[in-house]
Design an enzyme around this catalytic site. Structure first.
Site, PDB file in Angstrom:
ATOM      1  N   GLU A  75      12.955 -32.518   1.205  1.00 22.84           N
ATOM      2  CA  GLU A  75      13.683 -33.209   0.133  1.00 22.84           C
ATOM      3  C   GLU A  75      14.538 -34.277   0.798  1.00 22.84           C
ATOM      4  O   GLU A  75      15.557 -33.965   1.399  1.00 22.84           O
ATOM      5  CB  GLU A  75      14.567 -32.244  -0.647  1.00 22.84           C
ATOM      6  CG  GLU A  75      13.829 -31.164  -1.407  1.00 22.84           C
ATOM      7  CD  GLU A  75      14.751 -30.432  -2.379  1.00 22.84           C
ATOM      8  OE1 GLU A  75      15.278 -31.085  -3.302  1.00 22.84           O
ATOM      9  OE2 GLU A  75      14.938 -29.223  -2.206  1.00 22.84           O
ATOM     10  N   THR A 109      12.424 -43.061   3.697  1.00 19.46           N
ATOM     11  CA  THR A 109      12.119 -43.292   5.113  1.00 19.46           C
ATOM     12  C   THR A 109      11.562 -42.044   5.777  1.00 19.46           C
ATOM     13  O   THR A 109      10.503 -42.075   6.417  1.00 19.46           O
ATOM     14  CB  THR A 109      13.376 -43.772   5.862  1.00 19.46           C
ATOM     15  OG1 THR A 109      13.846 -44.982   5.267  1.00 19.46           O
ATOM     16  CG2 THR A 109      13.068 -44.015   7.326  1.00 19.46           C
ATOM     17  N   LEU A 110      12.262 -40.911   5.641  1.00 21.33           N
ATOM     18  CA  LEU A 110      11.811 -39.675   6.278  1.00 21.33           C
ATOM     19  C   LEU A 110      10.540 -39.162   5.618  1.00 21.33           C
ATOM     20  O   LEU A 110       9.609 -38.715   6.308  1.00 21.33           O
ATOM     21  CB  LEU A 110      12.916 -38.620   6.219  1.00 21.33           C
ATOM     22  CG  LEU A 110      12.595 -37.271   6.872  1.00 21.33           C
ATOM     23  CD1 LEU A 110      12.158 -37.443   8.317  1.00 21.33           C
ATOM     24  CD2 LEU A 110      13.808 -36.336   6.781  1.00 21.33           C
ATOM     25  N   GLU A 139       0.824  -1.207   0.000  1.00 22.85           N
ATOM     26  CA  GLU A 139       0.000   0.000   0.000  1.00 22.85           C
ATOM     27  C   GLU A 139       0.859   1.258   0.000  1.00 22.85           C
ATOM     28  O   GLU A 139       0.533   2.251  -0.667  1.00 22.85           O
ATOM     29  CB  GLU A 139      -0.921   0.007   1.227  1.00 22.85           C
ATOM     30  CG  GLU A 139      -1.891  -1.164   1.283  1.00 22.85           C
ATOM     31  CD  GLU A 139      -1.364  -2.322   2.101  1.00 22.85           C
ATOM     32  OE1 GLU A 139      -2.169  -2.960   2.801  1.00 22.85           O
ATOM     33  OE2 GLU A 139      -0.140  -2.596   2.040  1.00 22.85           O
TER      34      GLU A 139
END
Length: 376
Positions: A308, A312-313, A55
């Protein structure tokens, strides 16, 4: 309630807001257009935290022509003093006659107060114009303000048969250059990138935003040069601190945070000497407490987080229901049944246990497909 011209001017404000896609973090992306007598007299967008809001840029361009104008803003003007003064008060002082916003600010410090300030000053107000588009610009900011956790994307590169690496761990490269460049854009808009120590040891990634042409155009225009590219926080989940201090993810530009579950003073000292930050979070045999991790990233004002990592994770985030998008870059290749799977999920006994997803987007990126799915 809204005219064709209202839609046109708000669409322009949304275009402006998108120019801050890679730079505004942890603030929201916001655009503003000022219109008087059918003419755009001022426009602007928020480029970086601590700098003027959209603004104020628009009012500075409009000058005296802001008096009697209509302001189209993609997010409710702020009503509190943070790093800059309240934009609602500035619009009142500028003498605008009408303010149209796409969506209410989810920040509890604002949450309708900006519109109330404007209405109390006799300014005509309206909200909800192209709201879905405005919300799509700021999923992380909205999530942090309403759920007290970041918006989390899991990114995976896979073959058509759903494999992410050979049995040996070799994974470079499944997808082509266009898909990898597309991932750069995901990183650039993210507050943090999460990976696991297994991926760090196997692939030696850096997880930095590299200054490709699209990034240079945006960053140079608003940041004064490619050397000021905003790097996301790099987060390595490493329960026993096995990360070598010299790997690229630690030494690359930007900040690296290693999250451990056990104390290992000697390893911690070596990593901190290399420039990394080390912190402890609760852990079990299966790894770091992911709920506590997101609480910590929320405390650090992370809006959008990109995961990324290996199967497993990634599977752990899916299993615990802690993801908002699953993005799969699928290559036209087959890696065979011995290659590593898409996600490390436990064996499911029946169809009733399946993880249901919804399609959000499917498109071709170079020779690969990008599949975007959300939890059902």
């Amino acid at each position: 309630m809204f005219t064709r011209l209202d839609h046109q001017y708000m669409a322009r404000a949304l275009q402006l807001a998108e120019q801050g896609l890679y730079t505004t973090d942890p603030n929201p992306r916001v655009g503003c257009v000022l219109v008087r007598d059918g003419e755009i007299v001022g426009e602007g967008f928020h480029a970086r935290a601590g700098e003027p809001h959209a603004e104020r840029h628009a009012m500075a361009e409009a000058g005296d022509r802001a008096r009697g104008a209509t302001a189209y803003v993609t997010l409710e003007p702020c009503s509190h003093t943070g790093r800059t003064g309240p934009c609602a008060d500035a619009l009142v002082a500028a003498g605008v006659a009408r303010v149209v916003v796409a969506m209410e600010d989810p920040n509890p410090q604002v949450a309708g107060n900006g519109m109330q300030t404007l209405a109390a000053a006799g300014i005509e107000t309206a909200s909800g114009l192209l709201e879905a588009d405005a919300r799509a610009l700021n999923p992380g900011f909205i999530s942090r303000m309403t759920r007290q956790r970041p918006y989390l994307r899991i990114k995976i590169a896979a073959s058509v048969d759903g494999r992410t690496a050979m049995a040996s761990g070799e994974s470079q490269w499944i997808t082509g250059p266009a898909a990898r460049e597309d991932v750069q854009r995901l990183r650039a808009r993210s507050s943090a990138v999460i990976t696991g120590v297994g991926t760090v040891l196997a692939d030696r990634p850096s997880y930095t935003v590299r200054p490709q042409q699209w990034a240079l155009t945006d960053y140079q225009q608003h940041s004064g040069g490619s050397d000021r590219v905003r790097q996301p926080l790099r987060v390595i989940l490493d329960r026993t601190l096995q990360t070598p201090p010299g790997v690229p993810v630690v030494s690359a530009p930007g900040h690296c945070l290693l999250v451990a579950g056990e104390q290992h003073p000697g390893r911690q000292n070596a990593l901190e000497s290399a420039g990394a930050e080390v912190m402890l979070l609760p852990a079990s045999g299966s790894g770091i407490d992911l709920q506590q991790l997101l609480i910590e990233l929320n405390r650090r004002e992370c809006n959008e987080v990109l995961v990324e990592c290996g199967a497993t994770l990634a599977g752990a985030f899916v299993r615990e229901g802690l993801f908002d998008e699953l993005i799969v870059y699928m290559a036209p290749a087959l890696l065979g049944s011995s290659a590593r799977p898409l996600l490390g999920l436990p064996q499911l006994a029946s169809m009733s246990e399946k993880v249901s997803l919804q399609w959000q987007d499917v498109r071709q990126v170079g020779n690969d497909l990008r599949l975007t799915l959300v939890p059902a």
